[in-house]
Design a protein around this motif. Structure first.
Motif, PDB file in Angstrom:
ATOM      1  N   TRP A  31      47.288  37.395  30.940  1.00 52.10           N
ATOM      2  CA  TRP A  31      46.597  38.568  31.465  1.00 52.10           C
ATOM      3  C   TRP A  31      46.504  38.543  32.990  1.00 52.10           C
ATOM      4  O   TRP A  31      45.650  39.233  33.573  1.00 52.10           O
ATOM      5  CB  TRP A  31      45.197  38.666  30.871  1.00 52.10           C
ATOM      6  CG  TRP A  31      45.185  39.327  29.528  1.00 52.10           C
ATOM      7  CD1 TRP A  31      45.130  38.711  28.311  1.00 52.10           C
ATOM      8  CD2 TRP A  31      45.233  40.725  29.258  1.00 52.10           C
ATOM      9  NE1 TRP A  31      45.142  39.642  27.306  1.00 52.10           N
ATOM     10  CE2 TRP A  31      45.199  40.892  27.865  1.00 52.10           C
ATOM     11  CE3 TRP A  31      45.314  41.859  30.063  1.00 52.10           C
ATOM     12  CZ2 TRP A  31      45.233  42.145  27.253  1.00 52.10           C
ATOM     13  CZ3 TRP A  31      45.348  43.104  29.457  1.00 52.10           C
ATOM     14  CH2 TRP A  31      45.306  43.233  28.072  1.00 52.10           C
ATOM     15  N   CYS A  32      47.360  37.792  33.680  1.00 51.68           N
ATOM     16  CA  CYS A  32      47.324  37.856  35.153  1.00 51.68           C
ATOM     17  C   CYS A  32      47.683  39.283  35.580  1.00 51.68           C
ATOM     18  O   CYS A  32      48.254  40.060  34.814  1.00 51.68           O
ATOM     19  CB  CYS A  32      48.262  36.819  35.775  1.00 51.68           C
ATOM     20  SG  CYS A  32      50.017  37.249  35.718  1.00 51.68           S
ATOM     21  N   ARG A  33      47.329  39.631  36.787  1.00 53.66           N
ATOM     22  CA  ARG A  33      47.579  41.012  37.252  1.00 53.66           C
ATOM     23  C   ARG A  33      49.071  41.330  37.305  1.00 53.66           C
ATOM     24  O   ARG A  33      49.463  42.459  37.012  1.00 53.66           O
ATOM     25  CB  ARG A  33      46.917  41.229  38.619  1.00 53.66           C
ATOM     26  CG  ARG A  33      45.419  41.301  38.552  1.00 53.66           C
ATOM     27  CD  ARG A  33      44.904  42.504  37.728  1.00 53.66           C
ATOM     28  NE  ARG A  33      45.289  43.744  38.390  1.00 53.66           N
ATOM     29  CZ  ARG A  33      45.629  44.874  37.755  1.00 53.66           C
ATOM     30  NH1 ARG A  33      45.635  44.935  36.438  1.00 53.66           N
ATOM     31  NH2 ARG A  33      45.960  45.946  38.425  1.00 53.66           N
ATOM     32  N   ASP A  34      49.919  40.372  37.663  1.00 47.06           N
ATOM     33  CA  ASP A  34      51.363  40.631  37.666  1.00 47.06           C
ATOM     34  C   ASP A  34      51.829  41.007  36.266  1.00 47.06           C
ATOM     35  O   ASP A  34      52.569  41.972  36.075  1.00 47.06           O
ATOM     36  CB  ASP A  34      52.151  39.416  38.162  1.00 47.06           C
ATOM     37  CG  ASP A  34      51.975  39.160  39.649  1.00 47.06           C
ATOM     38  OD1 ASP A  34      51.484  40.047  40.384  1.00 47.06           O
ATOM     39  OD2 ASP A  34      52.347  38.053  40.088  1.00 47.06           O
ATOM     40  N   GLN A  36      50.060  42.203  33.809  1.00 43.36           N
ATOM     41  CA  GLN A  36      49.525  43.515  33.430  1.00 43.36           C
ATOM     42  C   GLN A  36      50.390  44.633  33.996  1.00 43.36           C
ATOM     43  O   GLN A  36      50.636  45.635  33.319  1.00 43.36           O
ATOM     44  CB  GLN A  36      48.087  43.666  33.926  1.00 43.36           C
ATOM     45  CG  GLN A  36      47.100  42.793  33.174  1.00 43.36           C
ATOM     46  CD  GLN A  36      45.704  42.958  33.724  1.00 43.36           C
ATOM     47  OE1 GLN A  36      45.205  44.076  33.844  1.00 43.36           O
ATOM     48  NE2 GLN A  36      45.060  41.848  34.066  1.00 43.36           N
ATOM     49  N   ARG A  37      50.853  44.460  35.216  1.00 42.04           N
ATOM     50  CA  ARG A  37      51.719  45.486  35.811  1.00 42.04           C
ATOM     51  C   ARG A  37      53.064  45.544  35.087  1.00 42.04           C
ATOM     52  O   ARG A  37      53.601  46.624  34.834  1.00 42.04           O
ATOM     53  CB  ARG A  37      51.901  45.210  37.295  1.00 42.04           C
ATOM     54  CG  ARG A  37      50.668  45.518  38.096  1.00 42.04           C
ATOM     55  CD  ARG A  37      50.854  45.253  39.588  1.00 42.04           C
ATOM     56  NE  ARG A  37      49.675  45.628  40.322  1.00 42.04           N
ATOM     57  CZ  ARG A  37      48.695  44.789  40.665  1.00 42.04           C
ATOM     58  NH1 ARG A  37      48.785  43.499  40.345  1.00 42.04           N
ATOM     59  NH2 ARG A  37      47.650  45.211  41.326  1.00 42.04           N
ATOM     60  N   ASP A  68      49.225  34.528  41.053  1.00 41.45           N
ATOM     61  CA  ASP A  68      47.807  34.202  41.203  1.00 41.45           C
ATOM     62  C   ASP A  68      47.587  32.697  41.267  1.00 41.45           C
ATOM     63  O   ASP A  68      46.648  32.230  41.901  1.00 41.45           O
ATOM     64  CB  ASP A  68      46.991  34.782  40.041  1.00 41.45           C
ATOM     65  CG  ASP A  68      46.904  36.301  40.084  1.00 41.45           C
ATOM     66  OD1 ASP A  68      47.065  36.884  41.180  1.00 41.45           O
ATOM     67  OD2 ASP A  68      46.668  36.899  39.026  1.00 41.45           O
ATOM     68  N   ARG A 120      41.118  37.836  34.296  1.00 37.44           N
ATOM     69  CA  ARG A 120      41.715  38.999  34.966  1.00 37.44           C
ATOM     70  C   ARG A 120      41.885  40.192  34.027  1.00 37.44           C
ATOM     71  O   ARG A 120      42.251  41.276  34.462  1.00 37.44           O
ATOM     72  CB  ARG A 120      43.073  38.628  35.559  1.00 37.44           C
ATOM     73  CG  ARG A 120      43.024  37.538  36.608  1.00 37.44           C
ATOM     74  CD  ARG A 120      42.365  38.057  37.887  1.00 37.44           C
ATOM     75  NE  ARG A 120      42.143  37.005  38.852  1.00 37.44           N
ATOM     76  CZ  ARG A 120      42.942  36.739  39.879  1.00 37.44           C
ATOM     77  NH1 ARG A 120      44.032  37.421  40.066  1.00 37.44           N
ATOM     78  NH2 ARG A 120      42.644  35.768  40.709  1.00 37.44           N
TER      79      ARG A 120
END
Length: 144
Positions: A31-34, A36-37, A68, A120
């Motif tokens: 679930w890191c932001r990268d 998710q994108r 991250d 995140r």
């Protein structure tokens, strides 16, 4: 490398195919932001392999970003359809290659058993019941 074991897969349009000559080391959600994108708002589902066991054929492109975790991560994409095929750490501690579960012809080979970067995730994120959730990357504190 164990040549008796072979897993195969490819991208959405079929321009990129791969062969893996090893059993998975495990699988996880990220679930890191990268991720998710990459996954349009969801986690990525990743099956872990030694990079040396994975062989890609087809027209791919790669990009590198600092994740991250602080590690530099390379991601491989099909040039035609944009399917993300893998990610791997290229600067930082040695880690398994993360093959996107959806690109495997048989995504049943290894179900995810834990979640990383749970801190995140959005509040509406669907976490499977009884699955360990870690604050950040592998080895971080468990939050659920």
């Amino acid at each position: 490398m164990n040549s008796a074991v072979t897993h195969v897969g490819g991208c959405l349009c079929g321009a990129v195919r791969f062969t893996i000559n090893a059993e998975p080391q495990g699988a996880r959600y990220c679930w890191c932001r990268d991720c998710q994108r990459i996954a349009s708002g969801m986690a990525t589902a990743n099956v872990l392999f030694d990079a040396e066991s994975v062989s890609y054929k087809g027209d791919m492109t790669t990009m590198q970003l600092v994740a991250d975790s602080g590690n530099t991560v390379e991601r491989g994409f099909c040039k035609s359809c944009g399917s993300q095929m893998y990610s791997k750490t290229v600067v930082g501690p040695v880690q398994p290659m993360r093959v996107r579960a959806g690109t495997l012809d048989d995504p049943e080979i290894c179900a995810p058993s834990y979640i990383i970067w749970g801190s995140r995730a959005p509040t509406w994120a669907p976490f499977p019941t009884d699955m360990p959730v870690y604050e950040a990357g592998p080895g971080s504190s468990r939050i659920a």
